[in-house]
Design a protein around this motif. Structure first.
Motif, short mmCIF file in Angstrom:
data_model
loop_
_atom_site.label_atom_id
_atom_site.label_comp_id
_atom_site.label_asym_id
_atom_site.label_seq_id
_atom_site.Cartn_x
_atom_site.Cartn_y
_atom_site.Cartn_z
N THR A 1 -8.08 -3.23 0.51
CA THR A 1 -9.68 -3.61 1.36
C THR A 1 -8.91 -3.31 2.87
O THR A 1 -7.71 -3.73 3.11
CB THR A 1 -9.60 -4.81 1.17
N TYR A 2 -10.18 -3.12 3.14
CA TYR A 2 -10.39 -2.83 5.16
C TYR A 2 -11.20 -4.20 5.20
O TYR A 2 -12.40 -4.06 4.79
CB TYR A 2 -10.41 -1.99 5.47
N THR A 3 -11.03 -3.75 6.79
CA THR A 3 -11.86 -4.76 7.64
C THR A 3 -12.00 -4.16 9.26
O THR A 3 -11.22 -3.48 9.63
CB THR A 3 -11.09 -6.72 8.16
N GLY B 1 -15.52 -1.63 0.35
CA GLY B 1 -14.80 -2.56 1.61
C GLY B 1 -13.45 -1.77 0.66
O GLY B 1 -12.01 -2.87 1.62
N THR B 2 -12.96 -1.24 0.08
CA THR B 2 -11.63 -1.05 -0.81
C THR B 2 -11.19 0.20 0.38
O THR B 2 -11.91 1.13 0.52
CB THR B 2 -12.51 -0.80 -2.30
N SER C 1 2.24 -5.99 3.20
CA SER C 1 0.88 -6.71 2.74
C SER C 1 -0.13 -6.02 3.29
O SER C 1 -0.98 -6.15 3.39
CB SER C 1 0.94 -7.44 2.49
N GLU C 2 0.14 -5.81 4.95
CA GLU C 2 -1.01 -5.71 6.14
C GLU C 2 -0.65 -5.03 6.91
O GLU C 2 0.83 -4.61 7.54
CB GLU C 2 -1.35 -7.12 6.63
N PHE C 3 -1.27 -4.05 7.41
CA PHE C 3 -1.37 -3.48 8.15
C PHE C 3 -2.78 -3.18 9.36
O PHE C 3 -3.51 -2.47 8.92
CB PHE C 3 -0.90 -1.83 8.14
N THR C 4 -2.20 -2.66 10.56
CA THR C 4 -3.53 -2.41 11.58
C THR C 4 -3.67 -0.62 11.87
O THR C 4 -2.61 0.10 11.95
CB THR C 4 -3.94 -2.89 12.46
N VAL D 1 -6.06 -3.13 6.57
CA VAL D 1 -5.72 -3.03 5.98
C VAL D 1 -5.33 -4.76 4.77
O VAL D 1 -3.49 -4.63 5.61
CB VAL D 1 -5.29 -1.17 5.40
N THR D 2 -5.56 -4.76 3.86
CA THR D 2 -5.04 -5.76 2.93
C THR D 2 -4.15 -4.87 1.88
O THR D 2 -5.43 -4.68 0.98
CB THR D 2 -5.23 -7.37 2.62
#
Length: 330
Positions: free
Chosen positions: A141-143, A122-123, A162-165, A151-152
């Motif tokens: 990290t990603y989900t 998850g990195t 700090s977050e994007f998709t 991604v965070t």
């Protein structure tokens, strides 16, 4: 003689690649402009403005921005009049949904200067400076949820968020089509909103540079800085400006690391105690190093020493272009 409008359309086509812009999209763009143009005072400018407006429809989907520092809703275009919104990326995003397993590895941006490393834990790491292992521009990290990767970031000094998709699919093994889903970019790298990623590891790419001409001795060690893939595939070598090096294999894990030196036209890699594969002090020496340029830089030499005995020590390497070099993607 080619007109400005025709040249702009050609440039747009060269940049967009997989993004499909239909005749209806262009007509809608021209209609929107016509409604805003005073027919009495600006009639002579209408054709040029309409072409620029049509370009805006496309650039909204492929404008230059960062590889991260974005997050938000999917970009959609609603045609003039009533009716449901249209996903202009539907064809571009046909393929297998992303998973941690099929994303695992190192990826290069096609026609770009950035690298991404996804791992099954998850990195994720991003770099446009040829330092995706040693000094990535962004780590996080990603989900995954369907075709959306969230991604965070945990370290992103050059980024605005700090977050994007991103939306992503795999149209074929070793290829990922990506759509960044928010136009509010930061400054984390320079890639287009719609991009194609090509897998460097663990996919074994078959390079054959036996017919390349124009080889010259390497006279400046700065040529060596960056990420390199073995000519036969299967390994990635990162040579950092600070004198460290890292080697990853098809597992995408770092299997060797240590310090590198340059002298007498030879490259020496000396393993450290942190090496997972080699003993501390093991050496790989590539002598008589030469370079050639074929859209990216190639190096070759003669393996004069390989005390570790690792299979990652071929005599030819291909550099993955980055913003810190004069190389360009292909």
């Amino acid at each position: 003689m080619i007109s400005i409008e025709e040249r702009l359309v050609l440039d747009i086509a060269a940049v967009t690649k997989g993004v499909v812009v239909t005749e209806r999209d262009l007509l809608d763009a021209q209609r929107a402009v016509d409604e805003r143009v005073d027919s009495r005072g600006r009639r002579d400018h209408r054709r040029t403005v309409a072409v620029v407006a049509a370009a805006a429809v496309v650039v909204a989907g492929v404008g230059i921005g960062a590889f991260q520092a974005f997050g938000g809703e999917e970009q959609e275009i609603t045609p003039a009049g009533s009716g449901p919104s249209v996903d202009i990326y539907e064809d571009f995003l046909k393929g297998e949904a992303p998973t941690a397993e099929n994303l695992n590895g190192f990826w290069r941006v096609d026609n770009g200067q950035s690298m991404v490393r996804f791992q099954t834990d998850g990195t994720v790491q991003f770099s446009d400076q040829g330092a995706v292992i040693s000094d990535p521009v962004t780590t996080g990290t990603y989900t995954i949820d369907g075709d959306t990767i969230a991604v965070t970031t945990t370290a992103a000094p050059r980024c605005a968020s700090s977050e994007f998709t991103m939306r992503a699919t795999l149209p074929a093994p070793g290829l990922v089509n990506v759509v960044l889903t928010d136009p509010q970019f930061g400054t984390c790298g320079t890639v287009a909103t719609t991009i194609a990623l090509e897998q460097v590891l663990p996919l074994r790419l078959d390079f054959d540079n036996s017919d390349v001409r124009g080889w010259q001795p390497v006279t400046n060690k700065s040529v060596l800085y960056g990420d390199w893939t073995a000519e036969g595939g299967g390994y990635l070598l990162e040579i950092a400006e600070d004198g460290s090096y890292y080697v990853a294999d098809e597992s995408t894990e770092t299997v060797d690391q240590g310090a590198w030196t340059w002298g007498n036209s030879g490259l020496t890699l000396t393993s450290s105690a942190d090496s997972a594969l080699c003993r501390s002090g093991d050496r790989y020496v590539l002598g008589g190093v030469e370079q050639a340029f074929v859209g990216t830089t190639l190096i070759r030499g003669t393996v004069e020493e390989n005390t570790c005995g690792g299979g990652w020590t071929p005599d030819r390497w291909i550099r993955i272009p980055d913003a810190g070099t004069s190389d360009t993607g292909s």
